[in-house]
Design an enzyme around this catalytic site. Structure first.
Site, PDB file in Angstrom:
ATOM      1  N   ASP A 333       0.577  -1.104   0.073  1.00  0.00           N
ATOM      2  CA  ASP A 333       0.187  -0.039   0.103  1.00  0.00           C
ATOM      3  C   ASP A 333       0.940   1.319   0.130  1.00  0.00           C
ATOM      4  OD1 ASP A 333      -2.574   1.114   0.475  1.00  0.00           O
ATOM      5  OD2 ASP A 333      -1.969   1.701   2.393  1.00  0.00           O
ATOM      6  N   GLU A 362       1.946   0.286  -5.001  1.00  0.00           N
ATOM      7  CA  GLU A 362       0.830   1.510  -5.257  1.00  0.00           C
ATOM      8  C   GLU A 362       1.272   2.672  -5.307  1.00  0.00           C
ATOM      9  OE1 GLU A 362      -3.356   2.917  -3.570  1.00  0.00           O
ATOM     10  OE2 GLU A 362      -1.726   2.482  -2.356  1.00  0.00           O
TER      11      GLU A 362
END
Length: 620
Positions: A333, A362
């Site tokens: 993330d 990400e």
């Protein structure tokens, strides 16, 4: 006198056999390439004890005290000849009192080289577990946790989906044609609200009991492996939840960023979200600091990966989960937000241990320069190497809907798709980049396409034929949408119909679906199942031709397999096949992947309606 002696003996025996409150990682493995292990031990005044181990092949190299007396960090060396087994760690105080903690070294289940990560042969199904399927109603509410309310009518409360719900629907996902599953985090989020999404973890080693148990998580991984599928774990190195157990007793004064401000005034500094400061030659130190050290929100303390003990903790946590679940990949993330030197070290440590593994980071940017910066092998001006094989293609994700919706002109419409894909020259390895129509943080693709079914199908087909790793969000196959509230995360993460008892619509069986929903479900199933066995799409050469009269053409080719993809924005059109003469296809037999119809490649081809067309030379 005998009673007193017996009581003293019992007290001494119970203390000797007491367990510490917490030791992490909770176990480890023999046979890892890296022989070093650092244990975090948390227990009242444990920092004032001396640990001792007597187990062949295991050596205490160094012991570190923390600012808090309730922590001890123990550096171990596990020799390559060490045998699996259990041993005791004895913590002895200055007064001679002892605590005995059992610890286990497990045998590796397979060689590190046999951990095969997701790649361009895979198609990934992204799931928000709380909203997918409720397989175990008994864990819907855990009264000992901060958030106990279950309310399916509220977009931001828990709905009851769990790991067992995913296990129960593996056949459905597999039959669609997907080869890997990426659930958003299922670790404990003991937050007071919004705990359903999983990204504010309060324990990095525990499965949230409202999602299930560690045994359930292992069972999910095992069932996927039995079906030839992979489990991708969503991890968060950037932050934790404010209710994390260590926030009440932080080990060091720099465990989280802006810690002094947080402890003294309960304030925090918000991230400026200037992700370009990671690459910007002109960025100020102030901007860099606020980007890397600022918090997302008050409930997500920003972890300081420059602290060497926290850095080791995060790296070991990732390795622990890889071994425990036999993972097929990690999705990290908010990749640009943590300290970027640490992120290189983190990914490097994992890829050194598991050279055939894969991690996707990400990076929410539509600028190919930034996407390419984070991919391993990039020739960055600052010399930075990420050790990251995959990153996310938000650039093409954005361009494809625009290309299909826009009116055609020289530089708009399908020209955007053509020009966007031309940026692949910048990437080290385009086929290792992850592409997607939508995810849990953005409008559903059906909403992006203004609920135009044919345009949506055209977009979905495009994502599946590019030299990329495709990821689809649950419900895309049945046209789930959030048109009523664009951008609303709770609505984007709507319950999957059929995942709960009493649902009137069941997308798993098809009961209650509209004709359009069934059509798209069937459409994707055919393409995904063809893609599953298509070497040309996995690894083939790519060639495309500039859009002509509302038609875009892309070829994927490997050995005898040729896949031809047409996007046609006309109601009906005649394609002059001589345009593609350089590919020497004349006389070859092709089959329509969607309809099964066959034809011989000759002078022209009629595309009798608007839509996506897929043809292949593979006849079976």
């Amino acid at each position: 006198m005998k009673k007193i002696s017996l009581l003293l003996f019992c007290l001494a025996f119970s203390f000797l056999n007491a367990q510490v409150n917490r030791i992490e990682p909770p176990n480890w493995w023999t046979g890892l390439k890296n022989e070093n292990l650092q244990l975090l031990v948390h227990h009242p005044n444990i920092g004032k004890t001396t640990p001792k181990i007597s187990y062949e092949g295991v050596t205490i190299e160094k012991v570190h005290q923390a600012k808090s007396p309730n922590y001890l960090f123990i550096d171990l060396k596990i020799d390559e000849s060490t045998k699996p087994g259990k041993f005791n760690i004895i913590f002895e105080s200055e007064k001679g009192k002892k605590i005995t903690q059992s610890y286990e070294l497990k045998p590796k289940s397979k060689a590190s080289e046999d951990f095969i990560g997701f790649n361009s042969s895979d198609a990934i199904y992204l799931i928000t577990p709380d909203r997918f399927a409720n397989g175990n109603e008994a864990n819907d509410v855990v009264k000992t946790m901060n958030e106990t309310e279950l309310d399916r009518t509220h977009d931001y409360k828990r709905h009851g989906g769990d790991i067992q719900g995913i296990i129960n629907r593996i056949d459905y996902i597999k039959n669609l044609g997907f080869t890997a599953i990426w659930p958003t985090p299922v670790l404990t989020n003991d937050m007071k609200s919004g705990s359903y999404h999983g990204y504010a973890m309060t324990d990095f080693y525990q499965v949230d009991p409202r999602f299930g148990t560690l045994a359930d998580y292992k069972n999910l991984a095992g069932k996927l492996q039995q079906n030839g599928m992979k489990l991708i774990m969503d991890q968060v190195a950037n932050h934790c939840g404010s209710e994390h157990w260590w926030m009440k007793d932080l080990p060091f004064a720099d465990w989280v960023n802006y810690q002094e401000l947080y402890e003294k005034e309960k304030k925090y500094v918000t991230s400026n979200h200037r992700r370009t400061s990671n690459q910007d030659l002109y960025a100020s130190e102030k901007d860099k600091k606020e980007m890397a050290e600022g918090w997302f929100v008050p409930t997500m303390p920003d972890l300081n990966q420059r602290n060497p003990f926290l850095a080791k903790y995060i790296i070991q946590n990732s390795i622990w989960w890889i071994e425990t679940l036999q993972l097929g990949g990690i999705r990290q993330d908010t990749y640009p937000y943590p300290d970027k030197v640490f992120m290189s070290n983190w990914a490097g440590a994992i890829m050194k241990e598991y050279p055939n593994f894969n991690i996707v980071g990400e990076e929410w940017s539509t600028n190919p320069l930034l996407i390419g910066y984070w991919q391993q092998g990039a020739k960055n001006k600052d010399g930075y190497q990420s050790n990251l094989r995959s990153t996310m293609d938000f650039a093409m994700q954005t361009l494809i809907p625009q290309a299909i919706k826009e009116k055609e002109s020289w530089d708009k419409g399908l020209a955007k798709l053509y020009d966007g894909l031309a940026n692949d020259f910048h990437y080290t390895s385009p086929k290792d980049i992850m592409i997607f129509p939508d995810n849990h943080d953005m409008d559903r693709i059906f909403t992006q396409m203004e609920e135009n079914v044919e345009n949506t199908k055209m977009a979905l087909a495009t994502y599946l034929v590019l030299p990329r790793i495709p990821q689809f969000y649950y419900g895309t196959e049945i046209l789930m949408q959030n048109t009523a509230k664009p951008g609303d995360h709770g609505l984007i993460r709507t319950d999957f119909p059929g995942g709960w008892k009493g649902d009137k619509v069941n997308a798993f069986t098809g009961e209650g679906l509209t004709a359009d929903q069934k059509d798209v479900q069937d459409f994707l199933t055919k393409i995904l199942n063809y893609r599953k066995n298509s070497k040309a799409i996995h690894d083939g050469k790519t060639m495309h031709f500039a859009p002509n009269n509302g038609v875009y053409t892309l070829f994927r080719m490997l050995n005898d397999e040729v896949v031809v993809f047409f996007l046609n924005k006309n109601e009906s059109t005649k394609v002059d096949l001589s345009i593609y003469n350089e590919l020497n296809l004349k006389g070859k037999k092709f089959k329509n992947i969607l309809t099964g119809e066959e034809f011989i490649w000759d002078n022209e081809l009629i595309l009798n309606q608007k839509g996506a067309y897929l043809f292949t030379t593979k006849m079976n």
